[in-house]
Design an enzyme around this catalytic site. Structure first.
Site, PDB file in Angstrom:
ATOM      1  N   GLY A  81       0.823  -1.214   0.000  1.00 17.29           N
ATOM      2  CA  GLY A  81       0.000   0.000   0.000  1.00 17.29           C
ATOM      3  C   GLY A  81       0.851   1.256   0.000  1.00 17.29           C
ATOM      4  O   GLY A  81       0.617   2.191  -0.783  1.00 17.29           O
ATOM      5  N   GLU A 139      -3.175  -8.439 -11.367  1.00 14.79           N
ATOM      6  CA  GLU A 139      -1.826  -8.717 -11.851  1.00 14.79           C
ATOM      7  C   GLU A 139      -0.833  -8.914 -10.710  1.00 14.79           C
ATOM      8  O   GLU A 139       0.047  -9.779 -10.771  1.00 14.79           O
ATOM      9  CB  GLU A 139      -1.349  -7.563 -12.746  1.00 14.79           C
ATOM     10  CG  GLU A 139       0.003  -7.793 -13.402  1.00 14.79           C
ATOM     11  CD  GLU A 139      -0.018  -8.920 -14.425  1.00 14.79           C
ATOM     12  OE1 GLU A 139       0.647  -9.949 -14.166  1.00 14.79           O
ATOM     13  OE2 GLU A 139      -0.695  -8.783 -15.457  1.00 14.79           O
ATOM     14  N   VAL A 183       0.072 -12.524  -8.631  1.00 17.81           N
ATOM     15  CA  VAL A 183       0.926 -13.627  -9.089  1.00 17.81           C
ATOM     16  C   VAL A 183       2.246 -13.060  -9.590  1.00 17.81           C
ATOM     17  O   VAL A 183       2.281 -12.263 -10.519  1.00 17.81           O
ATOM     18  CB  VAL A 183       0.242 -14.441 -10.204  1.00 17.81           C
ATOM     19  CG1 VAL A 183       1.162 -15.565 -10.684  1.00 17.81           C
ATOM     20  CG2 VAL A 183      -1.085 -15.013  -9.726  1.00 17.81           C
ATOM     21  N   GLY A 189      14.876 -11.598   6.327  1.00 18.28           N
ATOM     22  CA  GLY A 189      13.533 -11.098   6.071  1.00 18.28           C
ATOM     23  C   GLY A 189      12.855 -11.730   4.871  1.00 18.28           C
ATOM     24  O   GLY A 189      11.761 -11.314   4.471  1.00 18.28           O
ATOM     25  N   ASP A 242       1.712 -20.967  -0.954  1.00 25.08           N
ATOM     26  CA  ASP A 242       1.772 -19.712  -1.706  1.00 25.08           C
ATOM     27  C   ASP A 242       1.865 -19.994  -3.208  1.00 25.08           C
ATOM     28  O   ASP A 242       1.136 -19.396  -4.008  1.00 25.08           O
ATOM     29  CB  ASP A 242       2.987 -18.911  -1.237  1.00 25.08           C
ATOM     30  CG  ASP A 242       3.218 -17.658  -2.056  1.00 25.08           C
ATOM     31  OD1 ASP A 242       2.457 -16.690  -1.884  1.00 25.08           O
ATOM     32  OD2 ASP A 242       4.162 -17.642  -2.861  1.00 25.08           O
ATOM     33  N   LYS A 280      -0.993 -19.207  -6.479  1.00 21.87           N
ATOM     34  CA  LYS A 280      -0.653 -18.535  -7.732  1.00 21.87           C
ATOM     35  C   LYS A 280      -0.869 -19.458  -8.928  1.00 21.87           C
ATOM     36  O   LYS A 280      -1.395 -19.044  -9.964  1.00 21.87           O
ATOM     37  CB  LYS A 280       0.799 -18.059  -7.682  1.00 21.87           C
ATOM     38  CG  LYS A 280       1.069 -17.041  -6.582  1.00 21.87           C
ATOM     39  CD  LYS A 280       2.559 -16.816  -6.384  1.00 21.87           C
ATOM     40  CE  LYS A 280       2.832 -15.871  -5.233  1.00 21.87           C
ATOM     41  NZ  LYS A 280       4.282 -15.740  -4.951  1.00 21.87           N
TER      42      LYS A 280
END
Length: 435
Positions: free
Chosen positions: A15, A129, A132, A187, A201, A205
């Site tokens: 964001g 968009e 993925v 991270g 995950d 996708k």
């Protein structure tokens, strides 16, 4: 011309990156679109941070539903994540006549069929968009760029965390657990890395890409999942000695029997470009009947790459705001769904296989193993003894030609039952990725 007004739900990494991108590229976006894109409203749990990030005059609060129904918002950008509040907020936006942009692959994989049907009913667009492969424009390629083709298969490295771990294991010979700790310190991996390392995950996708490629509903529940947590460093080393690299691949392929939809560690010939994708990068290989192979490579995550995809979707919607649904590209590319295509269970897929067998170093063991494979109709491409452990146990590596998985599974069960086999058989699927 009146600006396009957007409302952002969630002001985290993506964001914040979206707001920064809109500010940095304001003039470029206006030149492409012929009008400005302005952030009218935003909702975040941390309203103070959102106030700092958003331009002056933005209505900032903590209520995502207020933004989703805001009368001065044309496009709602959902960047909350998860499936509970995000699903309710997206439905609220659609029911209030708002177009939607989302980066939420979990939401679409699990509720996309419902969301797209509702969007069609209310004559609004849903673009995704960024859901993925981050900044790689693979959704647009599947939905529009390859629209003249029959897509035959899609295979992708679509989780950067897993790819980083496998790259480090290969480069340094490290154990999985050690590299996972490193990925968490850098991270790249969450404190609870299950979603990434066990393939969830990637499966989200892949399920979306499969629906786009073959014109089916999204079938996440039918996707086969196998992660990388059980991979051992010697298998990565042996694979490389044999001219292969191991990657966590998402593979979907259309066959006469149905659609393959699977995520698992895979041996790829090292000469293939996909095998050379290292670190946290993503890549997707598409095989089509006219154009042949196309490869899409780039950053699969991160604030700027993902925000790039989000804003590209905003621009696409803005160009079509006044178009009726008949003149818009359907969200899943096809106006007629191929719902008769079934997803094949893993036992029915056909692949080649890497097998590692630990057995007593005695005469007759190899012939017993070869005999079991032959009885199952499995042909051996290569068989190598990798040495003797503790002067008693030998490691045998076998590469097979293509065979149906249920035959391989049956053969493995029989091999493991042999009295001179010392441990469970390691099995990893192999793909040439040609055609």
């Amino acid at each position: 011309m009146q600006p396009v007004r957007i409302g952002i739900l969630g002001m985290g990494t993506v964001g914040g990156g979206t707001v920064k991108l809109l500010a940095a590229n304001t003039a470029e976006i206006a030149r492409r679109l012929g009008r400005e894109v302005v952030v009218t409203a935003a909702a975040s749990r941390n309203a103070e941070r959102a106030e700092r990030l958003c331009p002056p005059g933005t209505a900032v609060g903590t209520d995502v539903f207020q933004v989703a129904a805001h009368p001065e918002v044309d496009i709602v950008v959902e960047l909350i994540g998860g499936t509970d509040v995000a699903r309710e907020a997206v439905i609220c936006a659609i029911e209030n006549g708002k177009h939607v942009v989302t980066a939420n692959k979990k939401l679409l994989a699990e509720h996309g069929n419902e969301i797209f049907a509702l969007a069609d009913k209310h004559n609004v667009m849903v673009m995704f968009e960024a859901a993925v492969a981050g900044g790689i424009p693979i959704i647009k390629a599947l939905r529009e760029g390859l629209a003249a083709n029959q897509i035959q298969s899609v295979a992708g490295i679509i989780n950067g965390t897993s790819n980083f771990i496998l790259s480090e294991m290969r480069d340094h010979g490290s154990a999985f657990s050690d590299v996972l700790k490193e990925a968490q310190q850098l991270g790249y991996a969450e404190a609870d890395p299950t979603f990434d390392i066990e393939g969830h995950d990637a499966a989200h996708k892949l399920s979306i890409m499969s629906a786009l490629a073959f014109g089916t509903p999204i079938h996440f529940d039918a996707c086969y999942l196998e992660g990388i947590s059980k991979l051992e460093s010697q298998d990565i080393r042996y694979a490389e000695e044999l001219g292969y690299r191991i990657k966590l691949l998402g593979i979907t392929r259309k066959t006469e029997q149905g659609i393959e939809l699977r995520v698992h560690p895979t041996l790829i010939p090292e000469c293939r470009l996909l095998a050379k994708v290292e670190g946290v990068m993503n890549a997707v290989l598409v095989q089509s009947n006219m154009v042949g192979e196309t490869l899409y490579y780039g950053a699969g995550a991160g604030a700027s790459p993902t925000a790039s995809a989000v804003v590209a979707d905003i621009i696409d919607i803005a160009r079509l705001l006044n178009a009726d649904s008949a003149h818009r590209v359907p969200p899943l590319a096809f106006r007629q769904s191929g719902e008769t295509l079934r997803v094949l269970p893993i036992e029915e897929i056909i692949s080649s296989y890497y097998l590692r067998v630990s057995a007593e170093d005695e005469p007759g063991v190899l012939s017993d193993i070869a005999g079991i494979l032959a009885a199952q109709g499995v042909s051996i491409e290569a068989l190598i003894q990798k040495g003797v452990i503790n002067h008693q146990t030998a490691e045998i590596v076998i590469l097979t030609h293509r065979a149906q998985e249920k035959r391989i599974q049956s053969a493995i069960a029989q091999i493991e039952a042999l009295p001179r086999v010392a441990a469970p058989v390691t099995m990893i699927r192999m793909e040439s990725l040609h055609g």
